[in-house]
Design a protein around this motif. Structure first.
Motif, PDB file in Angstrom:
ATOM      1  N   PHE A  90       0.816  -1.216   0.000  1.00  0.00           N
ATOM      2  CA  PHE A  90       0.000   0.000   0.000  1.00  0.00           C
ATOM      3  C   PHE A  90       0.852   1.270   0.000  1.00  0.00           C
ATOM      4  O   PHE A  90       0.435   2.297  -0.527  1.00  0.00           O
ATOM      5  N   PHE A  91       2.044   1.208   0.593  1.00  0.00           N
ATOM      6  CA  PHE A  91       2.796   2.434   0.855  1.00  0.00           C
ATOM      7  C   PHE A  91       4.161   2.493   0.172  1.00  0.00           C
ATOM      8  O   PHE A  91       4.844   3.512   0.282  1.00  0.00           O
ATOM      9  N   LEU A  92       4.559   1.437  -0.505  1.00  0.00           N
ATOM     10  CA  LEU A  92       5.918   1.376  -1.034  1.00  0.00           C
ATOM     11  C   LEU A  92       6.240   2.527  -1.961  1.00  0.00           C
ATOM     12  O   LEU A  92       7.226   3.243  -1.769  1.00  0.00           O
ATOM     13  N   ASP A  93       5.439   2.736  -2.976  1.00  0.00           N
ATOM     14  CA  ASP A  93       5.807   3.684  -4.025  1.00  0.00           C
ATOM     15  C   ASP A  93       5.896   5.118  -3.517  1.00  0.00           C
ATOM     16  O   ASP A  93       6.828   5.849  -3.860  1.00  0.00           O
ATOM     17  N   TYR A  94       4.945   5.518  -2.699  1.00  0.00           N
ATOM     18  CA  TYR A  94       4.974   6.903  -2.212  1.00  0.00           C
ATOM     19  C   TYR A  94       6.158   7.113  -1.264  1.00  0.00           C
ATOM     20  O   TYR A  94       6.852   8.133  -1.342  1.00  0.00           O
ATOM     21  N   ALA A  95       6.398   6.140  -0.373  1.00  0.00           N
ATOM     22  CA  ALA A  95       7.542   6.243   0.530  1.00  0.00           C
ATOM     23  C   ALA A  95       8.852   6.217  -0.253  1.00  0.00           C
ATOM     24  O   ALA A  95       9.787   6.978   0.038  1.00  0.00           O
ATOM     25  N   ALA A  96       8.937   5.348  -1.252  1.00  0.00           N
ATOM     26  CA  ALA A  96      10.149   5.276  -2.066  1.00  0.00           C
ATOM     27  C   ALA A  96      10.398   6.583  -2.797  1.00  0.00           C
ATOM     28  O   ALA A  96      11.547   7.045  -2.915  1.00  0.00           O
ATOM     29  N   GLU A  97       9.334   7.201  -3.275  1.00  0.00           N
ATOM     30  CA  GLU A  97       9.479   8.466  -3.991  1.00  0.00           C
ATOM     31  C   GLU A  97      10.012   9.567  -3.076  1.00  0.00           C
ATOM     32  O   GLU A  97      10.841  10.383  -3.484  1.00  0.00           O
ATOM     33  N   ILE A  98       9.561   9.577  -1.827  1.00  0.00           N
ATOM     34  CA  ILE A  98      10.064  10.563  -0.863  1.00  0.00           C
ATOM     35  C   ILE A  98      11.555  10.358  -0.623  1.00  0.00           C
ATOM     36  O   ILE A  98      12.345  11.308  -0.613  1.00  0.00           O
ATOM     37  N   VAL A  99      11.965   9.101  -0.440  1.00  0.00           N
ATOM     38  CA  VAL A  99      13.386   8.802  -0.203  1.00  0.00           C
ATOM     39  C   VAL A  99      14.220   9.190  -1.418  1.00  0.00           C
ATOM     40  O   VAL A  99      15.292   9.800  -1.293  1.00  0.00           O
ATOM     41  N   GLU A 100      13.730   8.858  -2.609  1.00  0.00           N
ATOM     42  CA  GLU A 100      14.485   9.172  -3.838  1.00  0.00           C
ATOM     43  C   GLU A 100      14.639  10.673  -4.023  1.00  0.00           C
ATOM     44  O   GLU A 100      15.741  11.159  -4.332  1.00  0.00           O
ATOM     45  N   ARG A 101      13.569  11.423  -3.834  1.00  0.00           N
ATOM     46  CA  ARG A 101      13.641  12.874  -4.052  1.00  0.00           C
ATOM     47  C   ARG A 101      14.465  13.574  -2.978  1.00  0.00           C
ATOM     48  O   ARG A 101      15.063  14.614  -3.235  1.00  0.00           O
ATOM     49  N   THR A 102      14.496  13.014  -1.779  1.00  0.00           N
ATOM     50  CA  THR A 102      15.239  13.636  -0.690  1.00  0.00           C
ATOM     51  C   THR A 102      16.735  13.375  -0.800  1.00  0.00           C
ATOM     52  O   THR A 102      17.551  14.294  -0.657  1.00  0.00           O
ATOM     53  N   ASP A 103      17.112  12.118  -1.045  1.00  0.00           N
ATOM     54  CA  ASP A 103      18.528  11.751  -1.017  1.00  0.00           C
ATOM     55  C   ASP A 103      19.174  11.657  -2.390  1.00  0.00           C
ATOM     56  O   ASP A 103      20.404  11.626  -2.492  1.00  0.00           O
ATOM     57  N   PHE A 104      18.379  11.598  -3.436  1.00  0.00           N
ATOM     58  CA  PHE A 104      18.925  11.498  -4.798  1.00  0.00           C
ATOM     59  C   PHE A 104      18.224  12.503  -5.703  1.00  0.00           C
ATOM     60  O   PHE A 104      17.620  12.129  -6.720  1.00  0.00           O
ATOM     61  N   PRO A 105      18.278  13.793  -5.374  1.00  0.00           N
ATOM     62  CA  PRO A 105      17.502  14.789  -6.111  1.00  0.00           C
ATOM     63  C   PRO A 105      17.950  14.980  -7.555  1.00  0.00           C
ATOM     64  O   PRO A 105      17.169  15.454  -8.385  1.00  0.00           O
ATOM     65  N   ALA A 106      19.199  14.625  -7.863  1.00  0.00           N
ATOM     66  CA  ALA A 106      19.691  14.798  -9.232  1.00  0.00           C
ATOM     67  C   ALA A 106      19.205  13.687 -10.154  1.00  0.00           C
ATOM     68  O   ALA A 106      19.256  13.830 -11.381  1.00  0.00           O
ATOM     69  N   ASP A 107      18.741  12.588  -9.581  1.00  0.00           N
ATOM     70  CA  ASP A 107      18.263  11.463 -10.385  1.00  0.00           C
ATOM     71  C   ASP A 107      16.764  11.595 -10.636  1.00  0.00           C
ATOM     72  O   ASP A 107      16.022  12.052  -9.759  1.00  0.00           O
ATOM     73  N   PRO A 108      16.310  11.202 -11.796  1.00  0.00           N
ATOM     74  CA  PRO A 108      14.855  11.180 -12.014  1.00  0.00           C
ATOM     75  C   PRO A 108      14.214  10.146 -11.107  1.00  0.00           C
ATOM     76  O   PRO A 108      14.773   9.057 -10.904  1.00  0.00           O
ATOM     77  N   PRO A 109      13.060  10.448 -10.513  1.00  0.00           N
ATOM     78  CA  PRO A 109      12.399   9.475  -9.636  1.00  0.00           C
ATOM     79  C   PRO A 109      11.922   8.266 -10.424  1.00  0.00           C
ATOM     80  O   PRO A 109      11.685   8.345 -11.636  1.00  0.00           O
ATOM     81  N   GLY A 110      11.794   7.159  -9.738  1.00  0.00           N
ATOM     82  CA  GLY A 110      11.322   5.954 -10.394  1.00  0.00           C
ATOM     83  C   GLY A 110       9.850   6.039 -10.760  1.00  0.00           C
ATOM     84  O   GLY A 110       9.128   6.931 -10.312  1.00  0.00           O
ATOM     85  N   GLN A 111       9.416   5.102 -11.576  1.00  0.00           N
ATOM     86  CA  GLN A 111       8.022   5.033 -11.999  1.00  0.00           C
ATOM     87  C   GLN A 111       7.315   3.939 -11.202  1.00  0.00           C
ATOM     88  O   GLN A 111       7.765   2.799 -11.149  1.00  0.00           O
ATOM     89  N   ALA A 112       6.223   4.315 -10.572  1.00  0.00           N
ATOM     90  CA  ALA A 112       5.462   3.351  -9.787  1.00  0.00           C
ATOM     91  C   ALA A 112       4.827   2.300 -10.693  1.00  0.00           C
ATOM     92  O   ALA A 112       4.386   2.600 -11.803  1.00  0.00           O
ATOM     93  N   MET A 113       4.786   1.072 -10.201  1.00  0.00           N
ATOM     94  CA  MET A 113       4.042   0.037 -10.905  1.00  0.00           C
ATOM     95  C   MET A 113       2.554   0.376 -10.859  1.00  0.00           C
ATOM     96  O   MET A 113       2.109   1.041  -9.918  1.00  0.00           O
ATOM     97  N   PRO A 114       1.787  -0.024 -11.855  1.00  0.00           N
ATOM     98  CA  PRO A 114       0.334   0.157 -11.759  1.00  0.00           C
ATOM     99  C   PRO A 114      -0.188  -0.399 -10.440  1.00  0.00           C
ATOM    100  O   PRO A 114       0.271  -1.456  -9.979  1.00  0.00           O
TER     101      PRO A 114
END
Length: 242
Positions: A90-114
């Motif tokens: 239920f929470f993986l993609d949104y939590a992962a997006e927060i971690v990616e944008r916070t610690d890896f801001p230069a990288d494009p964020p991943g794409q959530a699975m449907p």
């Protein structure tokens, strides 16, 4: 590499950015545990009543009461990994997006699975984990073997589930699975950490969120990426509304 990833995951688990997800995750996990507790206690009561245990052997009623309490505690401990994986869906993609944008801001964020595919994937793994843990529970009273089976099986399953779901935000699922196999030692060591947390009361309730953040960092580091440090007080790029 694992130490740095675990430290970053702990920081994120307790951060204000993930606090809302943490409360939702805790609420859902506790709700499932209470539902399981209610169902198991009713099953035990039905068994005692239908077999007239209390009327025929009163002393056994007291013994059964304490054994049931211990048995439920053990049973719920063995259910926790499956519940953890289900909650993560239920929470993986949104939590992962927060971690990616916070610690890896230069990288494009991943794409959530449907969403539907993500839930099917989570339910499938939760079912497999439940089956494996029921087998481990069946051999619980065999000295050392039961504990070793529980720990080993969950270390593998948790490392597989969380890493592949984090990696699948950047690559197809077969490629994510192949990457996990290529780094089996490191991902399994991360799974051992998660399996260890699963047996610690209260701490196991935050394991899903910690596991998500841990595997996002581990996947990034194995991909050759490093987190970008921010100045104190600097905000991460805003997330799209959910």
């Amino acid at each position: 590499m694992l130490y740095e990833s675990a430290a970053a995951a702990l920081r994120h688990t307790l951060s204000p950015a993930l606090r809302g997800i943490l409360w939702k995750s805790l609420g859902l996990t506790l709700g499932i545990l209470l539902f399981a507790w209610f169902g198991l206690t009713r099953l035990i009561q039905w068994f005692q009543t239908s077999h007239h245990i209390s009327a025929q052997y009163p002393i056994l009623d007291t013994v059964a009461y304490y054994l049931a309490g211990f048995g439920l505690f053990v049973a719920l401990a063995y259910l926790m990994p499956a519940i953890s994986i289900l909650v993560a869906g239920f929470f993986l993609d949104y939590a992962a997006e927060i971690v990616e944008r916070t610690d890896f801001p230069a990288d494009p964020p991943g794409q959530a699975m449907p969403y539907g595919l993500a839930m099917v994937y989570a339910v499938r793994f939760a079912g497999l984990t439940l089956l494996v843990n029921l087998v481990a529970l069946a051999i619980f009273f065999i000295p050392l073997v039961g504990v070793a089976a529980f720990f080993g099986a969950n270390a593998y399953l948790l490392s597989r589930e969380y890493f592949e779901m984090a990696a699948a935000r950047f690559r197809p699922l077969p490629e994510a699975a192949e990457m996990r196999r290529s780094h089996a030692a490191r991902t399994l060591l991360a799974g051992c950490l998660l399996a260890g947390l699963m047996v610690v009361p209260v701490v196991n309730l935050v394991t899903p969120l910690f596991g998500i953040a841990l595997m996002v960092h581990l996947h990034k580091r194995l991909s050759g990426r490093r987190p970008q440090l921010r100045q104190p007080g600097t905000l991460a790029p805003p997330l799209p509304p959910r």
